[in-house]
Design a protein around this motif. Structure first.
Motif, PDB file in Angstrom:
ATOM      1  N   THR A  34       0.856  -1.174   0.000  1.00 16.75           N
ATOM      2  CA  THR A  34       0.000   0.000   0.000  1.00 16.75           C
ATOM      3  C   THR A  34       0.900   1.234   0.000  1.00 16.75           C
ATOM      4  O   THR A  34       1.909   1.261   0.691  1.00 16.75           O
ATOM      5  CB  THR A  34      -0.907   0.020   1.240  1.00 16.75           C
ATOM      6  OG1 THR A  34      -1.857  -1.048   1.134  1.00 16.75           O
ATOM      7  CG2 THR A  34      -1.650   1.340   1.370  1.00 16.75           C
ATOM      8  N   ASN A  53      -4.123   1.192  -2.645  1.00 12.35           N
ATOM      9  CA  ASN A  53      -3.704  -0.200  -2.619  1.00 12.35           C
ATOM     10  C   ASN A  53      -3.056  -0.518  -3.960  1.00 12.35           C
ATOM     11  O   ASN A  53      -3.638  -0.291  -5.009  1.00 12.35           O
ATOM     12  CB  ASN A  53      -4.926  -1.098  -2.390  1.00 12.35           C
ATOM     13  CG  ASN A  53      -4.554  -2.550  -2.308  1.00 12.35           C
ATOM     14  OD1 ASN A  53      -4.251  -3.177  -3.321  1.00 12.35           O
ATOM     15  ND2 ASN A  53      -4.549  -3.082  -1.103  1.00 12.35           N
ATOM     16  N   ILE A 103      -3.011  -3.401   5.232  1.00 11.75           N
ATOM     17  CA  ILE A 103      -4.360  -3.344   4.678  1.00 11.75           C
ATOM     18  C   ILE A 103      -4.848  -1.906   4.714  1.00 11.75           C
ATOM     19  O   ILE A 103      -4.334  -1.088   5.485  1.00 11.75           O
ATOM     20  CB  ILE A 103      -5.310  -4.266   5.468  1.00 11.75           C
ATOM     21  CG1 ILE A 103      -5.367  -3.863   6.943  1.00 11.75           C
ATOM     22  CG2 ILE A 103      -4.879  -5.726   5.325  1.00 11.75           C
ATOM     23  CD1 ILE A 103      -6.356  -4.654   7.759  1.00 11.75           C
ATOM     24  N   MET A 104      -5.817  -1.578   3.897  1.00 11.96           N
ATOM     25  CA  MET A 104      -6.294  -0.204   3.798  1.00 11.96           C
ATOM     26  C   MET A 104      -6.866   0.302   5.117  1.00 11.96           C
ATOM     27  O   MET A 104      -6.872   1.495   5.365  1.00 11.96           O
ATOM     28  CB  MET A 104      -7.316  -0.083   2.676  1.00 11.96           C
ATOM     29  CG  MET A 104      -6.723  -0.264   1.290  1.00 11.96           C
ATOM     30  SD  MET A 104      -5.441   0.961   0.913  1.00 11.96           S
ATOM     31  CE  MET A 104      -6.458   2.382   0.529  1.00 11.96           C
ATOM     32  N   ALA A 107      -4.278   2.304   6.680  1.00 10.32           N
ATOM     33  CA  ALA A 107      -3.543   3.168   5.758  1.00 10.32           C
ATOM     34  C   ALA A 107      -3.360   4.594   6.250  1.00 10.32           C
ATOM     35  O   ALA A 107      -2.470   5.293   5.775  1.00 10.32           O
ATOM     36  CB  ALA A 107      -4.238   3.185   4.400  1.00 10.32           C
TER      37      ALA A 107
END
Length: 126
Positions: A34, A53, A103-104, A107
């Motif tokens: 990411t 992503n 993972i988002m 983020a």
């Protein structure tokens, strides 16, 4: 190890536009990273701006830049961009890109990222 280099900063009048570029170099495939953009103004904490992503292009923005900034990427060039439109004086900061196998959901947190660039200065005059 991932090496990130930003460019594209500068001085612009309020209402103007800039496009920031972050080129990443690594021996590892970028499909698992990411990429994020953060900014830090003098005397303030680092602030999340946007993230993407790398594998499917899902994006996430801070409310303060939504509808003005656009993050995108070019996998073939290992490059991520931040198009900034309708710039405001409060957007003035050092902008840095970051990379992480995250993972988002995570983020927006600076501590989630493993690698950082040196940053590029963006100054918006009123």
């Amino acid at each position: 190890q991932v090496h990130l280099v930003e460019s594209g900063g500068g001085l612009v009048q309020a209402g103007g536009s800039l496009r920031l570029t972050c080129v990443a170099s690594s021996g590892r495939a970028f499909g698992k990273y990411t990429m994020g953009w953060f900014r830090q103004a003098p005397g303030k904490e680092r602030e999340f701006v946007a993230a993407i992503n790398w594998s499917d292009g899902t994006t996430y923005y801070a409310d303060s830049v939504k509808d003005r900034f656009t993050i995108s990427r070019d996998n073939a060039k290992n490059t991520v961009y931040l198009q900034m439109n309708s710039l405001k004086p409060e957007d003035t900061a050092v902008y840095s890109c970051a990379a992480g196998s995250i993972i988002m959901y995570d983020a927006s947190r600076p501590g989630s990222y493993n690698y950082w660039g040196q940053g590029t200065q963006v100054t918006v005059s009123s």
